[in-house]
Design a protein around this motif. Structure first.
Motif, short mmCIF file in Angstrom:
data_model
loop_
_atom_site.label_atom_id
_atom_site.label_comp_id
_atom_site.label_asym_id
_atom_site.label_seq_id
_atom_site.Cartn_x
_atom_site.Cartn_y
_atom_site.Cartn_z
N ASP A 26 49.23 -52.72 -21.12
CA ASP A 26 47.91 -52.21 -20.79
C ASP A 26 47.60 -50.90 -21.32
OD1 ASP A 26 45.30 -51.64 -19.57
OD2 ASP A 26 45.79 -53.12 -18.04
N ARG A 27 46.59 -50.90 -22.07
CA ARG A 27 46.64 -49.32 -22.37
C ARG A 27 45.90 -48.10 -21.17
NH1 ARG A 27 41.92 -47.21 -25.74
NH2 ARG A 27 41.61 -45.90 -23.82
N ARG A 28 45.58 -48.88 -20.20
CA ARG A 28 45.04 -47.96 -19.16
C ARG A 28 46.27 -47.20 -18.31
NH1 ARG A 28 41.90 -52.89 -15.90
NH2 ARG A 28 43.72 -53.81 -16.62
N PHE A 29 47.62 -47.67 -18.78
CA PHE A 29 48.64 -46.90 -18.17
C PHE A 29 48.70 -45.70 -19.12
CE2 PHE A 29 53.18 -45.77 -18.88
CZ PHE A 29 53.47 -45.35 -17.71
N VAL A 30 48.40 -45.72 -20.37
CA VAL A 30 48.30 -44.61 -21.10
C VAL A 30 47.28 -43.69 -20.75
CG1 VAL A 30 48.07 -43.42 -23.64
CG2 VAL A 30 49.35 -45.79 -23.11
N ASP A 31 46.14 -43.90 -20.42
CA ASP A 31 44.98 -43.23 -19.91
C ASP A 31 45.55 -42.69 -18.72
OD1 ASP A 31 43.66 -44.02 -22.23
OD2 ASP A 31 42.43 -45.46 -21.14
N ALA A 32 46.06 -43.48 -17.58
CA ALA A 32 46.25 -42.47 -16.54
C ALA A 32 47.65 -41.55 -16.52
CB ALA A 32 46.88 -43.88 -15.53
N CYS A 33 48.40 -41.74 -17.62
CA CYS A 33 49.15 -40.65 -17.90
C CYS A 33 48.86 -39.53 -18.37
CB CYS A 33 50.44 -41.04 -18.81
SG CYS A 33 51.51 -42.72 -17.88
N LEU A 34 47.80 -39.55 -19.35
CA LEU A 34 47.28 -38.40 -20.05
C LEU A 34 46.92 -36.99 -19.26
CD1 LEU A 34 45.08 -40.14 -22.76
CD2 LEU A 34 47.16 -38.85 -22.99
N PRO A 35 46.44 -37.36 -18.21
CA PRO A 35 46.17 -35.95 -17.44
C PRO A 35 47.22 -35.25 -16.83
CG PRO A 35 44.81 -37.85 -16.48
CD PRO A 35 45.86 -38.25 -17.57
N LEU A 37 50.10 -34.75 -18.84
CA LEU A 37 51.16 -34.80 -19.84
C LEU A 37 50.15 -33.51 -20.76
CD1 LEU A 37 52.36 -38.04 -20.82
CD2 LEU A 37 53.58 -36.41 -19.31
N ARG A 38 49.13 -33.53 -20.77
CA ARG A 38 48.04 -32.57 -21.43
C ARG A 38 48.18 -31.24 -21.05
NH1 ARG A 38 42.17 -33.32 -20.94
NH2 ARG A 38 41.77 -31.48 -21.14
N LEU A 39 48.84 -30.06 -21.99
CA LEU A 39 49.06 -28.84 -21.84
C LEU A 39 47.95 -27.72 -22.34
CD1 LEU A 39 52.88 -28.67 -22.11
CD2 LEU A 39 51.52 -29.06 -20.06
N GLY A 40 47.43 -28.37 -23.50
CA GLY A 40 46.53 -27.52 -24.15
C GLY A 40 45.34 -27.88 -24.38
N PRO A 41 44.53 -27.20 -25.09
CA PRO A 41 42.97 -27.75 -25.17
C PRO A 41 43.20 -28.58 -26.42
CG PRO A 41 43.50 -25.46 -26.18
CD PRO A 41 44.75 -25.90 -25.62
N THR A 42 42.23 -29.66 -26.19
CA THR A 42 42.20 -30.77 -27.04
C THR A 42 40.55 -31.34 -27.49
OG1 THR A 42 42.02 -32.37 -25.02
CG2 THR A 42 44.20 -31.82 -25.80
N PRO A 43 40.67 -32.20 -28.37
CA PRO A 43 39.38 -32.66 -28.75
C PRO A 43 38.87 -33.45 -27.76
CG PRO A 43 41.01 -33.84 -30.20
CD PRO A 43 41.80 -32.66 -29.28
N THR A 44 37.60 -33.60 -27.71
CA THR A 44 37.07 -34.70 -26.63
C THR A 44 37.29 -36.03 -27.02
OG1 THR A 44 35.14 -33.06 -26.21
CG2 THR A 44 34.86 -35.29 -25.59
N VAL A 56 30.82 -49.86 -31.32
CA VAL A 56 32.13 -48.94 -31.45
C VAL A 56 32.23 -48.36 -30.07
CG1 VAL A 56 33.12 -46.91 -32.42
CG2 VAL A 56 31.68 -48.40 -33.86
N GLU A 57 33.57 -48.16 -29.60
CA GLU A 57 34.00 -47.81 -28.30
C GLU A 57 34.50 -46.24 -28.55
OE1 GLU A 57 36.67 -49.90 -26.08
OE2 GLU A 57 35.30 -51.61 -26.31
N TYR A 58 34.07 -45.18 -27.84
CA TYR A 58 34.72 -43.92 -28.05
C TYR A 58 35.40 -43.61 -26.76
CZ TYR A 58 31.69 -43.69 -32.10
OH TYR A 58 31.30 -43.91 -33.56
N HIS A 59 36.65 -43.37 -26.63
CA HIS A 59 37.52 -42.98 -25.77
C HIS A 59 37.70 -41.43 -25.63
CE1 HIS A 59 38.12 -47.29 -24.40
NE2 HIS A 59 38.05 -47.25 -25.88
N THR A 60 37.28 -40.88 -24.71
CA THR A 60 37.47 -39.27 -24.37
C THR A 60 38.68 -39.06 -23.47
OG1 THR A 60 36.07 -39.19 -22.66
CG2 THR A 60 35.21 -38.96 -24.71
N LEU A 61 39.16 -37.95 -23.66
CA LEU A 61 40.22 -37.46 -22.78
C LEU A 61 40.00 -37.30 -21.35
CD1 LEU A 61 42.10 -34.96 -25.28
CD2 LEU A 61 43.04 -37.18 -24.43
#
Length: 180
Positions: A26-35, A37-44, A56-61
């Protein structure tokens, strides 16, 4: 959140994520981990999904969690790291400054994903085939071209000698790197 709270409280300076042999899910696990692990400025936008017959689905950080990990991150990968586990490794590298170690993953940085498929029976042979129904594009990922697997910065191949001795050469390499 509890794990990252404990890591912060105990002032842990290095984190090793072992994704070897992880087939994804399940990709929701990835989405749950991102906040965390993220250290620097990133694209939206970090991912775009194209599903047959749907917009089309656009997933933002997600926003950075205040408990995000500030130390060194090593992610262990191998040829049996697939799908969302491979994506987590790549996102940890791009958005969290993680170092990938081991061997290349088993799935690509973008493409048609196995978790979103339709089965069709061929009319003449009656053979059932599986067709992908979603194309996923990763935005702003560093590294090799999108059709290539995630590649480790530190290529460490497990050896027969180490296995016979009960050692994990990839984990040993990660532990050595985290001690610096």
């Amino acid at each position: 959140a509890a794990v990252f709270k404990r890591l912060r409280r105990e002032r842990v300076r290095a984190l090793i994520l072992d994704l070897r042999g992880n087939k994804g899910g399940d990709r929701r696990f990835v989405d749950a981990c991102l906040p965390y692990l993220r250290l620097g400025p990133t694209p939206t936008i970090y991912q775009t999904c194209h599903r047959q017959g749907q917009p089309v689905e656009y997933h933002t950080l997600p926003p950075r969690n205040p408990l995000f990990f500030r130390g060194k991150i090593a992610v262990l990968i191998d040829g049996a790291t697939y799908s969302s586990a491979s994506l987590l490794a790549q996102y940890a590298q791009t958005y969290g400054g993680a170092t990938l170690m081991g061997t290349e993953t088993g799935s690509r940085r973008m493409g048609f994903f196995g978790g979103t498929v339709a089965k069709r029976r061929l009319p003449h042979s009656q053979t059932v085939i599986t067709l992908p129904t979603m194309l996923v594009e990763q935005e702003a990922l560093e590294g090799p071209p999108s059709g290539v697997q995630a590649l480790p910065l530190h290529y460490v191949e497990p050896t027969l000698e180490a296995a016979l001795e009960g050692r994990d050469a990839v984990l040993e390499h990660a532990l050595d790197g985290c001690r610096d």
